[in-house]
Design a protein around this motif. Structure first.
Motif, PDB file in Angstrom:
ATOM      1  N   TYR A 169       0.851  -1.204   0.000  1.00  0.00           N
ATOM      2  CA  TYR A 169       0.000   0.000   0.000  1.00  0.00           C
ATOM      3  C   TYR A 169       0.882   1.249   0.000  1.00  0.00           C
ATOM      4  N   PRO A 170       1.618   1.465  -1.081  1.00  0.00           N
ATOM      5  CA  PRO A 170       2.617   2.542  -1.084  1.00  0.00           C
ATOM      6  C   PRO A 170       2.035   3.951  -0.999  1.00  0.00           C
ATOM      7  N   GLU A 171       0.769   4.119  -1.366  1.00  0.00           N
ATOM      8  CA  GLU A 171       0.155   5.450  -1.335  1.00  0.00           C
ATOM      9  C   GLU A 171      -0.598   5.718  -0.037  1.00  0.00           C
ATOM     10  N   ALA A 172      -0.660   4.739   0.836  1.00  0.00           N
ATOM     11  CA  ALA A 172      -1.487   4.869   2.045  1.00  0.00           C
ATOM     12  C   ALA A 172      -0.788   5.685   3.126  1.00  0.00           C
ATOM     13  N   ALA A 173      -1.589   6.411   3.900  1.00  0.00           N
ATOM     14  CA  ALA A 173      -1.098   6.966   5.159  1.00  0.00           C
ATOM     15  C   ALA A 173      -0.957   5.808   6.133  1.00  0.00           C
ATOM     16  N   VAL A 174       0.165   5.752   6.838  1.00  0.00           N
ATOM     17  CA  VAL A 174       0.411   4.637   7.752  1.00  0.00           C
ATOM     18  C   VAL A 174       0.161   5.127   9.172  1.00  0.00           C
ATOM     19  N   VAL A 175      -0.842   4.534   9.809  1.00  0.00           N
ATOM     20  CA  VAL A 175      -1.306   4.970  11.127  1.00  0.00           C
ATOM     21  C   VAL A 175      -1.190   3.798  12.087  1.00  0.00           C
ATOM     22  N   CYS A 176      -0.548   4.026  13.227  1.00  0.00           N
ATOM     23  CA  CYS A 176      -0.471   2.952  14.225  1.00  0.00           C
ATOM     24  C   CYS A 176      -1.214   3.361  15.491  1.00  0.00           C
ATOM     25  N   TYR A 177      -1.904   2.404  16.028  1.00  0.00           N
ATOM     26  CA  TYR A 177      -2.502   2.534  17.350  1.00  0.00           C
ATOM     27  C   TYR A 177      -1.362   2.549  18.370  1.00  0.00           C
ATOM     28  N   ILE A 178      -1.539   3.281  19.442  1.00  0.00           N
ATOM     29  CA  ILE A 178      -0.477   3.386  20.440  1.00  0.00           C
ATOM     30  C   ILE A 178      -0.113   2.032  21.047  1.00  0.00           C
ATOM     31  N   ASN A 179      -1.043   1.071  20.970  1.00  0.00           N
ATOM     32  CA  ASN A 179      -0.752  -0.296  21.416  1.00  0.00           C
ATOM     33  C   ASN A 179       0.122  -0.998  20.382  1.00  0.00           C
ATOM     34  N   SER A 180       1.335  -0.488  20.207  1.00  0.00           N
ATOM     35  CA  SER A 180       2.280  -1.037  19.242  1.00  0.00           C
ATOM     36  C   SER A 180       3.688  -0.827  19.772  1.00  0.00           C
ATOM     37  N   THR A 181       4.621  -1.594  19.242  1.00  0.00           N
ATOM     38  CA  THR A 181       6.005  -1.497  19.697  1.00  0.00           C
ATOM     39  C   THR A 181       6.659  -0.231  19.154  1.00  0.00           C
ATOM     40  N   ALA A 182       7.794   0.111  19.733  1.00  0.00           N
ATOM     41  CA  ALA A 182       8.545   1.280  19.270  1.00  0.00           C
ATOM     42  C   ALA A 182       8.973   1.103  17.819  1.00  0.00           C
ATOM     43  N   GLU A 183       9.340  -0.122  17.418  1.00  0.00           N
ATOM     44  CA  GLU A 183       9.791  -0.319  16.039  1.00  0.00           C
ATOM     45  C   GLU A 183       8.648  -0.171  15.050  1.00  0.00           C
ATOM     46  N   VAL A 184       7.425  -0.488  15.459  1.00  0.00           N
ATOM     47  CA  VAL A 184       6.259  -0.245  14.596  1.00  0.00           C
ATOM     48  C   VAL A 184       5.964   1.250  14.524  1.00  0.00           C
ATOM     49  N   LYS A 185       6.003   1.929  15.652  1.00  0.00           N
ATOM     50  CA  LYS A 185       5.779   3.385  15.649  1.00  0.00           C
ATOM     51  C   LYS A 185       6.789   4.082  14.743  1.00  0.00           C
ATOM     52  N   ALA A 186       8.009   3.565  14.707  1.00  0.00           N
ATOM     53  CA  ALA A 186       9.055   4.176  13.892  1.00  0.00           C
ATOM     54  C   ALA A 186       8.765   4.057  12.401  1.00  0.00           C
ATOM     55  N   GLU A 187       7.884   3.149  11.999  1.00  0.00           N
ATOM     56  CA  GLU A 187       7.555   2.939  10.590  1.00  0.00           C
ATOM     57  C   GLU A 187       6.290   3.686  10.170  1.00  0.00           C
ATOM     58  N   CYS A 188       5.699   4.465  11.069  1.00  0.00           N
ATOM     59  CA  CYS A 188       4.394   5.055  10.809  1.00  0.00           C
ATOM     60  C   CYS A 188       4.447   6.562  10.627  1.00  0.00           C
ATOM     61  N   ASP A 189       3.439   7.079   9.937  1.00  0.00           N
ATOM     62  CA  ASP A 189       3.315   8.527   9.755  1.00  0.00           C
ATOM     63  C   ASP A 189       2.782   9.202  11.016  1.00  0.00           C
ATOM     64  N   VAL A 190       1.861   8.538  11.676  1.00  0.00           N
ATOM     65  CA  VAL A 190       1.254   9.127  12.865  1.00  0.00           C
ATOM     66  C   VAL A 190       0.759   8.010  13.778  1.00  0.00           C
ATOM     67  N   PHE A 204      -3.961   0.960   8.700  1.00  0.00           N
ATOM     68  CA  PHE A 204      -4.093   1.101  10.147  1.00  0.00           C
ATOM     69  C   PHE A 204      -3.629  -0.180  10.820  1.00  0.00           C
ATOM     70  N   VAL A 205      -2.661  -0.053  11.736  1.00  0.00           N
ATOM     71  CA  VAL A 205      -2.125  -1.231  12.429  1.00  0.00           C
ATOM     72  C   VAL A 205      -2.040  -0.941  13.929  1.00  0.00           C
ATOM     73  N   PRO A 206      -2.023  -1.990  14.782  1.00  0.00           N
ATOM     74  CA  PRO A 206      -2.156  -3.417  14.431  1.00  0.00           C
ATOM     75  C   PRO A 206      -3.553  -3.974  14.684  1.00  0.00           C
ATOM     76  N   ASP A 207      -4.538  -3.126  15.024  1.00  0.00           N
ATOM     77  CA  ASP A 207      -5.822  -3.616  15.523  1.00  0.00           C
ATOM     78  C   ASP A 207      -6.868  -3.724  14.408  1.00  0.00           C
ATOM     79  N   ARG A 208      -7.171  -4.944  14.007  1.00  0.00           N
ATOM     80  CA  ARG A 208      -8.171  -5.178  12.974  1.00  0.00           C
ATOM     81  C   ARG A 208      -9.562  -4.717  13.402  1.00  0.00           C
ATOM     82  N   LEU A 209      -9.917  -4.919  14.668  1.00  0.00           N
ATOM     83  CA  LEU A 209     -11.256  -4.565  15.132  1.00  0.00           C
ATOM     84  C   LEU A 209     -11.432  -3.050  15.237  1.00  0.00           C
TER      85      LEU A 209
END
Length: 361
Positions: A147-168, A189-194
Motif C-alpha cells: 500500500y505505497p500510497e497509504a497513510a500509515v497509522v499505528c494505534y499506540i498499542n504497538s512497539t517502538a519499532e512499529v511506531k518508527a515505521e508510521c506517519d502518525v 491502520f495497524v495493528p488492531d483489525r477490530l
C-alpha cells in the motif's frame, strides 16, 4: 535477595495511618475480580505502600499506572493513573530521573521515546500486549510495500519499532479525529483489525471517504465479549447502559450506548444517570469507577487482562530498589527519534502542539 521491607521498620502508628488512608480509597471496590478490601487487608499492604512511596522520593521516581492495573497500585502508590493517552502526556511532561511504568511494555517504550533522559523501568518485562505483539517492524515494512500510497497509522498499542515505521500514532481517544484529518484516502491502520472496522463505520457516519486496510491483531480482552450477554442483561436490568471500547467487535460496539477510550468511558459513566452500567472492557476500569463514583451500580461483564495483572506492589518495590537489566527499557536512538516523529504528529493533530526538539521529555 533481601528486600528493603526487611530493613525498614515502620511503627504501628505509621502502619495504621497508612492502612486507614488505603481503606478510605479502596473500601468501595467490589468488582468480582478484586480482593475484599477491609482494614486488615490494608494493614497487610501498608508497609509496602509506605516503602514504595519512600523509595520514589529517594530515587526521584514517578510512577505511572494504567487504569487496568490493580487498585492498590493506582490508589496506593501511583503518581498518575489513566488511559494510554493521558499517561503519554504525563510521560512527555516528566522531569523525573526514573519512570516506573505499571502497565504493559509498549507503554513503557512510549515513555522512553518521550523522556529519553529518564531511566524507564517496568515491574515485569513479560507484561506484553496481544496487539503490540501481533506485528513487528519488519512485517509492517512488508505491508507498506503493498500500500505505497497509504497513510500509515499505528494505534499506540504497538512497539517502538512499529511506531518508527508510521506517519502518525493514535489512541482510542483521538483516532477518529486524526484519521479524518489525513489527506490520503487510503489508510493502513495497524495493528488492531477490530479498531479498523470501527474506524470504517465511524468515517462513513462522518461522511468521510476513507479506505481502511489493516493488519490482523486483536486485544485478548476486547475481542471476547458476547453480544448475547448484552441482550440478556438489558432484559433483566431495565435502563441499563452498555459501555464498550473501540477495540471490541462491531457486534458489541453497535449494541453499546457509548463507545470510547478508557478515559472517555470513565467520563461517560460518571456523567450519565442510569440505574445500571455494563462495562465491556478490562475489570480494572470498573474498580476505578467504584472508587471514584461509588454510587454507580455495575452488572458483571468485564474481563481481566493477564498482562496488566502481572504488575504488583512487590514487583514495583523491587524494580525501584534494583532493576534487573531486562526491566530497563533501552531504545536505539535512531529508532527512538523515528518513533518520536509519529507521536509528535499525534500531539500536533490532537492537541495542536508538537514535542519541543532538544528538551528530551
Amino acid at each position: 535477595m533481601v528486600s528493603s521491607a526487611d530493613k525498614r521498620n515502620y511503627s504501628e502508628d505509621q502502619v495504621e495511618a497508612e492502612a486507614e488512608r488505603l481503606l478510605a480509597k479502596l473500601m468501595h471496590v467490589e468488582c468480582e475480580a478484586s480482593r475484599s478490601w477491609n482494614l486488615d487487608a490494608c494493614r497487610e499492604i501498608a508497609p509496602l505502600t509506605l516503602e514504595i512511596n519512600e523509595l520514589k522520593k529517594e530515587k526521584g521516581a514517578v510512577l505511572l499506572a494504567h487504569s487496568y492495573v490493580e487498585p492498590e497500585i493506582i490508589y496506593g502508590v501511583a503518581d498518575y493513573s489513566g488511559d494510554s493517552y493521558m499517561l503519554s502526556l504525563k510521560a512527555k511532561e516528566a522531569a523525573a530521573e526514573t519512570i516506573v511504568f505499571s502497565g504493559v511494555v509498549f507503554m513503557a517504550e512510549t515513555a522512553k521515546i518521550l523522556s529519553p533522559q529518564a531511566q524507564v523501568v517496568v515491574p515485569d518485562r513479560a507484561s506484553g500486549c496481544s496487539l503490540a505483539d501481533s506485528l513487528t517492524g519488519e512485517q509492517l515494512r512488508e505491508l507498506k510495500k503493498l500500500y505505497p500510497e497509504a497513510a500509515v497509522v499505528c494505534y499506540i498499542n504497538s512497539t517502538a519499532e512499529v511506531k518508527a515505521e508510521c506517519d502518525v500514532c493514535v489512541t482510542s481517544s483521538n483516532v477518529y479525529k486524526i484519521v479524518a484529518s489525513l489527506p490520503q484516502k487510503q489508510v493502513l491502520f495497524v495493528p488492531d483489525r477490530l479498531m479498523a472496522e470501527n474506524i470504517r463505520v465511524e468515517m462513513k457516519k462522518m461522511g468521510i471517504e476513507k479506505e481502511i486496510v489493516s493488519s490482523d491483531g486483536t486485544c485478548i480482552v476486547h475481542d471476547n465479549f458476547d453480544p448475547e450477554t448484552i441482550a440478556e442483561a438489558r432484559s433483566k436490568f431495565p435502563g441499563l447502559k452498555v459501555v464498550s471500547h473501540p477495540e471490541c467487535t462491531l457486534n458489541i460496539t453497535e449494541r453499546s450506548d457509548y463507545v470510547g477510550s478508557t478515559g472517555g468511558m470513565m467520563q461517560y459513566v460518571k456523567a450519565t444517570q442510569a440505574p445500571y452500567f455494563m462495562m465491556l472492557t478490562e475489570c480494572g476500569l470498573v474498580e476505578r469507577i467504584e472508587v471514584e463514583a461509588p454510587e454507580k451500580r455495575f452488572i458483571s461483564g468485564c474481563k481481566l487482562c493477564p498482562y496488566m495483572k502481572m504488575n504488583s506492589l512487590e514487583k514495583i518495590r523491587d524494580v525501584l530498589l534494583e532493576p534487573r537489566p531486562e526491566q530497563i527499557i533501552e531504545l536505539d536512538e535512531e529508532l527512538r527519534l523515528k518513533a518520536l516523529g509519529s507521536i509528535d504528529r499525534m500531539f500536533e493533530i490532537a492537541e495542536g502542539t508538537a514535542h519541543a526538539p532538544g528538551k528530551g521529555c
